[in-house]
Design a protein around this motif. Structure first.
Motif, short mmCIF file in Angstrom:
data_model
loop_
_atom_site.label_atom_id
_atom_site.label_comp_id
_atom_site.label_asym_id
_atom_site.label_seq_id
_atom_site.Cartn_x
_atom_site.Cartn_y
_atom_site.Cartn_z
N ARG A 272 0.82 -1.33 -0.10
CA ARG A 272 0.14 -0.04 0.07
C ARG A 272 0.96 1.29 -0.04
N SER A 273 2.22 1.00 -0.25
CA SER A 273 2.95 2.19 -0.41
C SER A 273 4.16 2.12 -1.49
N LYS A 274 4.83 3.09 -1.75
CA LYS A 274 6.03 2.81 -2.79
C LYS A 274 7.02 1.85 -2.38
#
Length: 422
Positions: free
Chosen positions: A42-44
């Motif tokens: 859910r993040s880079k």
């Protein structure tokens, strides 16, 4: 009878297209899959994870599916030690040996995952046990304390080498598309001559500067078109200013570069006026004879016979160069390696040292060097022929930039960005 195998995918498997590709492989090969667990990053920086059961109607079909999945980074969830078989003779590998991809690879041996050193495609993997002595020892001081693994081309395999066979106990890690926008990786959608050349060259120049700032090595693979198009001085300047650490080329490139110094022509044509001087067609063979008479390129530079150009700057700045010969070479120059296997080995040494490779208007030499590169090496391929660029980028590297443009425009612009705008 239905047979099955559980495999896992980890990393940025969604935006890299890895998961979609694996689903497609299973269906295309008449298998089925059941996703048991799926976690989305859910993040880079957060990675995703997929665990799925692959099903097939028979063991042969399952093996085919798992083999293809393995090439795309899907690894069995229940790893076992890799199978190793002693090579029966020099240059002879056991049946069913594992043929490598160009992706980072590990093999499991005695319960330990060993990174495969000097990874490149179409090689065998040889495992060296701990306490091994002799020619395969890790150091000249005696046996190594831990096992290790490396790739070997087939003609380098020795009798008794422990060669990995089958697909068990092998992990492949395909490079993933970076989530941040950078020059390398963002042009994976194909090759087009209509991309913004100026901005792309600026980003390549920035990446080149990053590599040098980090102490990395840059390999240039150059064809005669570099000289024909008038880009010789730009490349020579990049060599002189320390932006080129290695040069890989053919006899023709060096001859035309030296001819430009001696006669102001490249294959008989004045690269500034585009005129063809009288007897200009003989300039290249005159140049070869003069360099042979001097004893080679280095001797010609030392004698003052040659005092400009790419080869001159390589000599003056201690830049390693490999000139690989071909069946069509005139002369050839004394510096040209005419034994194909010897030349291949010399190119391989350069390729494994390179952190960035610029392939400039030469299909055959670019493919030869490309065959030796791991997929993580940054690659720039520039050619006026789209087929050349496509062929190089189709190798599967996620760290590649392709430009369909005139190298005579590309190199001066790149040198301008690197040397005056950085």
């Amino acid at each position: 009878m239905t047979v099955s195998r559980v495999v896992e995918l980890e990393g940025h498997i969604i935006d890299s297209g890895m998961m979609q590709a694996c689903f497609g492989i299973v269906m295309d090969l008449d298998g089925q899959f059941d996703v048991e667990e799926f976690r989305v990053g859910r993040s880079k920086t957060e990675e995703s994870y997929c665990r799925m059961t692959v099903l097939a109607d028979d063991p042969a079909t399952l093996r085919s599916i798992v083999h293809e999945l393995h090439q795309h980074g899907a690894n069995p969830a229940d790893p076992q030690d890799a199978e190793v078989t002693a090579a029966p003779a020099d240059r002879v590998v056991p049946p069913g040996f594992y043929s490598t991809t160009n992706h980072p690879t590990e093999v499991r041996y005695e319960g330990e995952w060993l990174p495969v050193e000097r990874i490149e495609m179409d090689c065998a993997v040889v495992v060296h046990p701990a306490d091994e002595v002799g020619a395969n020892a890790a150091t000249d001081d005696g046996p190594q304390e831990r096992p290790w693994a490396e790739t070997k081309v087939l003609n380098a395999v020795s009798e008794g080498d422990l060669v990995v066979t089958g697909e068990t106990g092998i992990r492949v890690h395909p490079p993933e598309r970076p989530r941040e926008k950078r020059a390398f990786g963002f042009m994976q959608g194909g090759v087009s001559a209509e991309r913004p050349s100026e901005s792309t060259i600026a980003q390549i120049a920035e990446e080149l500067q990053h590599v040098k700032d980090d102490g990395g090595d840059v390999l240039v693979v150059a064809g005669p078109a570099v000289i024909h198009t008038g880009a010789r001085e730009a490349l020579a300047e990049l060599v002189r200013e320390g932006y080129v650490d290695m040069l890989s080329a053919g006899n023709g490139f060096a001859v035309h570069d030296l001819e430009r110094d001696r006669y102001g022509t490249s294959l008989g044509m004045d690269t500034e006026t585009l005129d063809h001087p009288r007897k200009g067609h003989k300039h290249h063979i005159y140049t070869i004879s003069e360099v042979i008479r001097a004893g080679g390129i280095r001797a010609a530079v030392a004698d003052g016979l040659v005092d400009s150009g790419v080869m001159y700057e390589c000599i003056e700045n201690d830049v390693d160069y490999v000139l690989a010969g071909s069946i069509r070479d005139d002369g050839p120059l004394p510096d040209t390696i005419t034994d194909a296997v010897e030349a291949q080995n010399a190119l391989r040494e350069q390729a494994h040292e390179a952190d960035m490779v610029m392939m400039l208007s030469t299909l055959l030499h670019s493919v030869a060097v490309g065959n030796c590169l791991p997929s993580t090496t940054r690659v720039v391929c520039v050619d006026i022929n789209p087929a050349t660029v496509t062929q190089l980028l189709d190798r599967g590297s996620a760290q590649a930039v392709g430009m369909v443009t005139d190298v005579g425009t590309f190199l001066p612009t790149l040198a301008d960005y690197v040397l005056t705008r950085s």
